[in-house]
Design a protein around this motif. Structure first.
Motif, short mmCIF file in Angstrom:
data_model
loop_
_atom_site.label_atom_id
_atom_site.label_comp_id
_atom_site.label_asym_id
_atom_site.label_seq_id
_atom_site.Cartn_x
_atom_site.Cartn_y
_atom_site.Cartn_z
N THR A 52 11.02 5.19 19.46
CA THR A 52 11.05 5.23 18.00
C THR A 52 12.38 5.81 17.51
O THR A 52 12.90 6.75 18.10
CB THR A 52 9.87 6.09 17.48
N PHE A 53 12.89 5.22 16.45
CA PHE A 53 14.17 5.65 15.89
C PHE A 53 13.94 5.90 14.40
O PHE A 53 13.58 5.00 13.67
CB PHE A 53 15.18 4.51 16.08
N VAL A 54 14.11 7.14 13.96
CA VAL A 54 13.95 7.47 12.55
C VAL A 54 15.32 7.82 11.99
O VAL A 54 16.02 8.67 12.53
CB VAL A 54 13.01 8.68 12.33
N VAL A 55 15.71 7.14 10.91
CA VAL A 55 16.98 7.43 10.26
C VAL A 55 16.70 7.83 8.82
O VAL A 55 16.46 6.97 7.96
CB VAL A 55 17.93 6.20 10.33
N PRO A 56 16.69 9.14 8.52
CA PRO A 56 16.35 9.61 7.17
C PRO A 56 17.38 9.21 6.12
O PRO A 56 17.05 9.07 4.95
CB PRO A 56 16.31 11.14 7.31
N ASP A 57 18.64 9.03 6.57
CA ASP A 57 19.72 8.69 5.64
C ASP A 57 20.65 7.70 6.35
O ASP A 57 21.42 8.10 7.23
CB ASP A 57 20.47 9.97 5.24
N THR A 62 18.68 0.11 0.49
CA THR A 62 18.01 0.83 1.59
C THR A 62 18.67 2.18 1.83
O THR A 62 19.88 2.28 1.99
CB THR A 62 18.05 -0.01 2.89
N LYS A 63 17.82 3.22 1.87
CA LYS A 63 18.33 4.58 2.09
C LYS A 63 17.88 5.15 3.44
O LYS A 63 18.52 6.05 3.97
CB LYS A 63 17.81 5.50 0.98
N ALA A 64 16.74 4.66 3.94
CA ALA A 64 16.19 5.21 5.18
C ALA A 64 15.48 4.11 5.95
O ALA A 64 15.11 3.07 5.38
CB ALA A 64 15.21 6.34 4.85
N GLU A 65 15.31 4.35 7.25
CA GLU A 65 14.70 3.31 8.09
C GLU A 65 13.95 3.96 9.25
O GLU A 65 14.36 5.00 9.76
CB GLU A 65 15.82 2.39 8.62
N ILE A 66 12.85 3.34 9.64
CA ILE A 66 12.14 3.77 10.85
C ILE A 66 11.82 2.53 11.68
O ILE A 66 11.41 1.50 11.12
CB ILE A 66 10.85 4.58 10.53
N HIS A 73 13.67 2.55 0.16
CA HIS A 73 14.68 2.81 -0.88
C HIS A 73 14.72 4.30 -1.24
O HIS A 73 15.48 4.69 -2.12
CB HIS A 73 14.40 1.97 -2.13
N THR A 74 13.87 5.08 -0.59
CA THR A 74 13.80 6.52 -0.81
C THR A 74 14.49 7.23 0.35
O THR A 74 14.30 6.84 1.50
CB THR A 74 12.32 6.98 -0.87
N ARG A 75 15.29 8.26 0.03
CA ARG A 75 15.94 8.99 1.11
C ARG A 75 14.93 9.94 1.79
O ARG A 75 14.12 10.56 1.11
CB ARG A 75 17.11 9.81 0.53
N ASP A 76 15.00 10.02 3.10
CA ASP A 76 14.17 10.92 3.91
C ASP A 76 12.67 10.87 3.53
O ASP A 76 12.07 11.91 3.24
CB ASP A 76 14.71 12.36 3.75
N PRO A 77 12.05 9.70 3.58
CA PRO A 77 10.67 9.58 3.10
C PRO A 77 9.60 9.72 4.20
O PRO A 77 8.43 9.87 3.89
CB PRO A 77 10.63 8.15 2.58
N PHE A 78 10.02 9.63 5.48
CA PHE A 78 9.01 9.47 6.53
C PHE A 78 8.50 10.82 7.04
O PHE A 78 9.29 11.72 7.33
CB PHE A 78 9.58 8.64 7.69
N THR A 79 7.16 10.93 7.13
CA THR A 79 6.53 12.17 7.59
C THR A 79 5.67 11.85 8.82
O THR A 79 5.58 10.69 9.25
CB THR A 79 5.61 12.74 6.50
N GLN A 80 4.99 12.87 9.29
CA GLN A 80 4.07 12.72 10.42
C GLN A 80 2.98 11.69 10.11
O GLN A 80 2.52 10.96 10.98
CB GLN A 80 3.46 14.09 10.74
N GLU A 132 0.80 -1.24 0.00
CA GLU A 132 0.00 0.00 0.00
C GLU A 132 0.83 1.28 0.00
O GLU A 132 0.38 2.31 -0.48
CB GLU A 132 -0.91 0.03 1.25
N VAL A 133 2.00 1.22 0.60
CA VAL A 133 2.78 2.44 0.74
C VAL A 133 4.05 2.32 -0.11
O VAL A 133 4.89 1.45 0.13
CB VAL A 133 3.15 2.70 2.23
N ASP A 134 4.15 3.20 -1.11
CA ASP A 134 5.23 3.09 -2.09
C ASP A 134 6.62 3.15 -1.45
O ASP A 134 7.54 2.48 -1.92
CB ASP A 134 5.12 4.22 -3.12
N HIS A 135 6.76 3.95 -0.41
CA HIS A 135 8.11 4.09 0.17
C HIS A 135 8.39 3.07 1.28
O HIS A 135 9.38 3.20 1.99
CB HIS A 135 8.39 5.53 0.62
N TYR A 136 7.54 2.03 1.43
CA TYR A 136 7.85 0.93 2.34
C TYR A 136 8.37 -0.24 1.50
O TYR A 136 7.59 -0.91 0.80
CB TYR A 136 6.61 0.47 3.12
N ASP A 137 9.66 -0.48 1.56
CA ASP A 137 10.24 -1.54 0.73
C ASP A 137 10.54 -2.82 1.52
O ASP A 137 10.75 -3.87 0.93
CB ASP A 137 11.52 -1.02 0.06
N TRP A 138 10.61 -2.71 2.81
CA TRP A 138 10.76 -3.88 3.69
C TRP A 138 9.99 -3.55 4.96
O TRP A 138 10.19 -2.48 5.55
CB TRP A 138 12.24 -4.13 3.99
#
Ligand code: SME
Length: 157
Positions: A85-90, A104-108, A127-134, A35-41
């Motif tokens: 929670t740990f967000v790593v944009p890059d 993999t470019k980013a992880e939450i 696989h997208t850099r800095d993809p995670f938002t509120q 469902e979410v394009d920027h969720y690759d794993w």
């Protein structure tokens, strides 16, 4: 996201009702990744009680060599240690990182708590850099709440 967050949460709640907890979590991982394009794993790491160790649970995406992760190691281990929670944009800027895939470019990573106890983590690679938002935080925190009883009920060894 292709659908509103509320709709995704509604679907996850429905999938969580499947009688077998492992299958329910597997379907939820598959659903979120599709469902979410920027969720690759999308996957769960389960906490082994008393051992400061995470073991890989249901996941959707490429197989990973990181089947067992001690607390403190990598992004998952750090999130377990901190229970937050740990967000790593890059990921290239994170020294304590366990590479799963070169793409993999980013992880939450979010903690999953059941009755106040840390029982698992929800881990998303992108696989997208800095993809995670509120929006992602709202969705994924809801997913963690919904799936906490399922994650807690799976045998962790
Ligand atoms: N990148 C993670 C390891 C798990 S994989 O992403 C599936 C980490 O640094 O802990």
């Amino acid at each position: 996201m292709k659908n509103p967050v509320n709709e995704l949460i509604r679907q996850v709640r429905q999938l969580a009702g499947f009688p077998d907890a492992g299958t329910a979590l597997q379907r939820i991982c598959d659903y979120l990744r599709s469902e979410v394009d920027h969720y690759d794993w999308v996957g769960y790491y389960l906490a082994v009680p008393g051992e400061r160790l995470l073991v890989l649970g249901p996941f959707s995406g490429a197989p990973t060599e990181h089947l067992r992760i001690p607390y403190g190691r990598g992004i998952c281990g750090q999130a377990a240690e901190l229970d937050s929670t740990f967000v790593v944009p890059d990921v290239t800027e994170q020294e304590n990182y366990l590479a799963c895939s070169l793409a993999t470019k980013a992880e939450i990573v979010l903690p999953v708590r059941h009755n106040g106890e840390f029982v698992a983590e929800l881990d998303i690679d992108s696989h997208t850099r800095d993809p995670f938002t509120q929006e992602d935080t709202v969705l994924l925190e809801a997913v963690c709440l919904i799936t906490a009883p399922l994650a807690a009920s799976i045998l962790r060894t």
